[in-house]
Scaffold this active site. Structure first.
Site, PDB file in Angstrom:
ATOM      1  N   ARG A  59       0.832  -1.209   0.000  1.00 19.30           N
ATOM      2  CA  ARG A  59       0.000   0.000   0.000  1.00 19.30           C
ATOM      3  C   ARG A  59       0.863   1.253   0.000  1.00 19.30           C
ATOM      4  O   ARG A  59       0.428   2.314  -0.467  1.00 19.30           O
ATOM      5  CB  ARG A  59      -0.989  -0.035   1.162  1.00 19.30           C
ATOM      6  CG  ARG A  59      -2.029  -1.147   0.973  1.00 19.30           C
ATOM      7  CD  ARG A  59      -2.931  -1.291   2.171  1.00 19.30           C
ATOM      8  NE  ARG A  59      -2.274  -1.820   3.334  1.00 19.30           N
ATOM      9  CZ  ARG A  59      -2.181  -3.113   3.642  1.00 19.30           C
ATOM     10  NH1 ARG A  59      -2.714  -4.015   2.854  1.00 19.30           N
ATOM     11  NH2 ARG A  59      -1.550  -3.503   4.729  1.00 19.30           N
ATOM     12  N   GLU A  96       5.257 -10.392  15.302  1.00 19.84           N
ATOM     13  CA  GLU A  96       4.720 -10.949  16.537  1.00 19.84           C
ATOM     14  C   GLU A  96       5.130 -12.427  16.676  1.00 19.84           C
ATOM     15  O   GLU A  96       5.554 -12.881  17.725  1.00 19.84           O
ATOM     16  CB  GLU A  96       3.198 -10.811  16.521  1.00 19.84           C
ATOM     17  CG  GLU A  96       2.588 -10.955  17.885  1.00 19.84           C
ATOM     18  CD  GLU A  96       1.080 -10.763  17.826  1.00 19.84           C
ATOM     19  OE1 GLU A  96       0.574 -10.247  16.814  1.00 19.84           O
ATOM     20  OE2 GLU A  96       0.428 -11.149  18.808  1.00 19.84           O
TER      21      GLU A  96
HETATM   22  P1  AMP Z   1       4.057  -2.542  12.000  1.00 22.81           P
HETATM   23  O1  AMP Z   1       5.362  -3.042  11.431  1.00 22.81           O
HETATM   24  O2  AMP Z   1       3.600  -3.341  13.173  1.00 22.81           O
HETATM   25  O3  AMP Z   1       4.099  -1.049  12.271  1.00 22.81           O
HETATM   26  O4  AMP Z   1       2.950  -2.819  10.913  1.00 22.81           O
HETATM   27  C1  AMP Z   1       2.828  -1.983   9.829  1.00 22.81           C
HETATM   28  C2  AMP Z   1       2.533  -2.737   8.546  1.00 22.81           C
HETATM   29  O5  AMP Z   1       1.558  -3.750   8.719  1.00 22.81           O
HETATM   30  C3  AMP Z   1       1.983  -1.772   7.509  1.00 22.81           C
HETATM   31  O6  AMP Z   1       2.563  -2.090   6.244  1.00 22.81           O
HETATM   32  C4  AMP Z   1       0.487  -1.996   7.541  1.00 22.81           C
HETATM   33  O7  AMP Z   1      -0.050  -1.969   6.253  1.00 22.81           O
HETATM   34  C5  AMP Z   1       0.295  -3.366   8.190  1.00 22.81           C
HETATM   35  N1  AMP Z   1      -0.649  -3.329   9.322  1.00 22.81           N
HETATM   36  C6  AMP Z   1      -0.361  -3.611  10.617  1.00 22.81           C
HETATM   37  N2  AMP Z   1      -1.439  -3.519  11.411  1.00 22.81           N
HETATM   38  C7  AMP Z   1      -2.467  -3.151  10.598  1.00 22.81           C
HETATM   39  C8  AMP Z   1      -3.859  -2.860  10.812  1.00 22.81           C
HETATM   40  N3  AMP Z   1      -4.431  -2.926  12.025  1.00 22.81           N
HETATM   41  N4  AMP Z   1      -4.608  -2.494   9.750  1.00 22.81           N
HETATM   42  C9  AMP Z   1      -4.048  -2.411   8.518  1.00 22.81           C
HETATM   43  N5  AMP Z   1      -2.759  -2.673   8.251  1.00 22.81           N
HETATM   44  C10 AMP Z   1      -1.962  -3.046   9.272  1.00 22.81           C
END
Ligand code: AMP
Length: 174
Positions: A59, A96
């Site tokens: 995205r 995770e």
């Molecule tokens: P993080 O590395 O945990 O900050 O996760 C970010 C990545 O995971 C981004 O590329 C987001 O598109 C996706 N992502 C994580 N959690 C969500 C969520 N609740 N809704 C949509 N996309 C998420």
């Protein structure tokens, strides 16, 4: 800016129970919503000198490509492991459960270029941190990390404290 929330769909329990998935495809598919989103992003960065936008798969590609065109700069693709055809460098980061890997072409940036990293959403910050490490490995100067949505409950900003983080909207939830 809050009106952007009207275009974002919440999908509970995707991809697994307990996750509130913020679906930006409904923002992208609405001409008015997508234009508003790009207008806000453009306003945030129009006075900064940016050589390249680095968009994170997938995205971040959509947002990054449109914003690169608006700001008049190049676009670099940060992809999941094994997708880029040329010579790459990679960074492994924690999920995770287990680990994941992001890659970038090793000739994607010239040392000293000013780079804005773009993704749709900040959750734990692991993805943006890995992307920032890739850009720095190539000698890029990080202007900032930009997302449409910040999920405040996961404290991702703490992990990214060395960088300016820009968001358009936020949700309290994790
Ligand atoms: P993080 O590395 O945990 O900050 O996760 C970010 C990545 O995971 C981004 O590329 C987001 O598109 C996706 N992502 C994580 N959690 C969500 C969520 N609740 N809704 C949509 N996309 C998420």
């Amino acid at each position: 800016m809050e009106e952007l929330k009207d275009y974002i769909r919440n999908i509970p329990d995707f991809p697994k129970p307990g996750i509130q998935f913020k679906d930006v495809t409904t923002l992208f598919q609405d001409q008015t919503g997508f234009k508003k989103c790009l207008d806000y992003l453009q306003a945030q960065f129009k006075d900064q000198k940016i050589d390249k936008i680095a968009g994170i798969e997938s995205r971040g590609f959509v947002l990054g490509a449109a914003l690169a065109d608006r700001l008049g700069c190049g676009l670099v693709l940060i992809r999941k492991k094994g997708k880029l055809p040329g010579e790459t460098i990679s960074v492994t980061y924690e999920l995770e459960y287990g680990t994941d890997e992001l890659e970038v072409h090793q000739d994607a940036l010239k040392s000293g270029e000013r780079v804005l990293i773009v993704d749709d959403l900040l959750a734990t910050g692991g993805t943006l941190l890995a992307a920032a490490q890739l850009v720095e490995k190539l000698g890029g100067n990080i202007v900032g990390l930009s997302v449409v949505i910040e999920l405040l409950g996961l404290n991702g900003r703490k992990k990214l404290k060395d960088y300016p983080v820009f968001k358009l909207i936020e949700y309290d939830e994790a």
